[in-house]
Design a protein around this motif. Structure first.
Motif, PDB file in Angstrom:
ATOM      1  N   THR A 286       2.885   3.664  -4.921  1.00 61.52           N
ATOM      2  CA  THR A 286       3.646   4.719  -4.270  1.00 61.52           C
ATOM      3  C   THR A 286       2.994   6.066  -4.577  1.00 61.52           C
ATOM      4  N   TRP A 287       2.764   6.873  -3.545  1.00 63.08           N
ATOM      5  CA  TRP A 287       2.188   8.202  -3.762  1.00 63.08           C
ATOM      6  C   TRP A 287       3.115   9.046  -4.629  1.00 63.08           C
TER       7      TRP A 287
ATOM      8  N   ALA B 296       1.229  14.117  -1.893  1.00 66.90           N
ATOM      9  CA  ALA B 296       0.363  13.962  -0.733  1.00 66.90           C
ATOM     10  C   ALA B 296      -1.069  14.186  -1.209  1.00 66.90           C
ATOM     11  N   PRO B 297      -2.034  13.462  -0.659  1.00 69.19           N
ATOM     12  CA  PRO B 297      -3.424  13.704  -1.062  1.00 69.19           C
ATOM     13  C   PRO B 297      -3.805  15.167  -0.904  1.00 69.19           C
TER      14      PRO B 297
ATOM     15  N   ARG C 292       2.322  -1.217   4.020  1.00 68.46           N
ATOM     16  CA  ARG C 292       1.790  -2.480   4.516  1.00 68.46           C
ATOM     17  C   ARG C 292       1.583  -3.448   3.359  1.00 68.46           C
TER      18      ARG C 292
ATOM     19  N   THR D 109       0.814  -1.213   0.000  1.00 67.38           N
ATOM     20  CA  THR D 109       0.000   0.000   0.000  1.00 67.38           C
ATOM     21  C   THR D 109       0.850   1.266   0.000  1.00 67.38           C
ATOM     22  N   PRO D 110       0.318   2.348  -0.582  1.00 64.64           N
ATOM     23  CA  PRO D 110       1.076   3.599  -0.623  1.00 64.64           C
ATOM     24  C   PRO D 110       1.069   4.347   0.708  1.00 64.64           C
ATOM     25  N   ASP D 111       0.120   4.076   1.565  1.00 64.70           N
ATOM     26  CA  ASP D 111       0.002   4.828   2.817  1.00 64.70           C
ATOM     27  C   ASP D 111       1.119   4.516   3.808  1.00 64.70           C
ATOM     28  N   ASP D 112       1.333   3.232   4.031  1.00 60.73           N
ATOM     29  CA  ASP D 112       2.288   2.865   5.077  1.00 60.73           C
ATOM     30  C   ASP D 112       3.177   1.691   4.681  1.00 60.73           C
TER      31      ASP D 112
ATOM     32  N   THR E 230      -5.948  12.329  -5.973  1.00 62.82           N
ATOM     33  CA  THR E 230      -4.672  11.764  -5.546  1.00 62.82           C
ATOM     34  C   THR E 230      -4.057  11.064  -6.747  1.00 62.82           C
TER      35      THR E 230
ATOM     36  N   ARG F 132      -0.910   8.123  -7.807  1.00 62.84           N
ATOM     37  CA  ARG F 132       0.070   7.145  -7.367  1.00 62.84           C
ATOM     38  C   ARG F 132       0.668   6.445  -8.575  1.00 62.84           C
TER      39      ARG F 132
END
Length: 150
Positions: A136-137, A140-141, A56, A51-54, A110, A112
């Motif tokens: 990957t972002w 930033a949103p 995970r 995931t792009p957030d963390d 957003t 990515r």
């Protein structure tokens, strides 16, 4: 004489088609005509997403359950655009493809960049199966209000 689409062309079609599916699945006005088995089918055994957030790692069954649970969660406020689809490494029946995914939801865009690994599978809608996805972002949103494309 007709030639069959290349592995890259089939993977690109799959990327575009699956993201159209997501837009339909998540939009409340379209989700009733959307067949969930299409999504489940194209994720190969052992599929994982980073995931792009963390960063995970989410396993196939968890991502399937997440998508299934969020059917129709947006009310015409969810748009996906795919751009800059490029072939990467390729070997006998396996290809890595990168692309940019832009999403509009909750009033913001957003973006990515994704890298996806596909394997050939003649039983799949586009002849390929998703095996791995890493997002990957690119930014930033957004926090400001924006309008979806017309």
């Amino acid at each position: 004489m007709s030639t069959s689409p290349s592995l890259f062309e089939r993977a690109k079609a799959e990327i575009i088609d699956l993201h159209r599916y997501f837009a339909d699945w998540y939009n409340a006005t379209d989700h009733n005509q959307t067949d969930f088995s299409r999504f489940e089918k194209v994720l190969g055994e052992g599929f994982r997403i980073v995931t792009p957030d963390d960063g995970r790692i989410i396993e196939r069954d968890s991502i399937i359950n997440h998508v299934r649970a969020n059917r129709g969660c947006f009310h015409g406020e969810f748009v996906i655009e795919i751009d800059d689809v490029r072939p990467g490494w390729e070997a006998a029946g396996i290809i890595v493809v990168t692309y940019v995914e832009a999403q509009f939801r909750a009033g913001a865009w957003t973006r990515r960049r994704s890298s996806a690994l596909f394997t050939e599978s003649s039983s799949m809608p586009n002849g390929v199966e998703w095996r791995h996805l890493h997002e990957t972002w690119l930014q930033a949103p957004e926090t400001k209000q924006a309008q979806p494309p017309k």
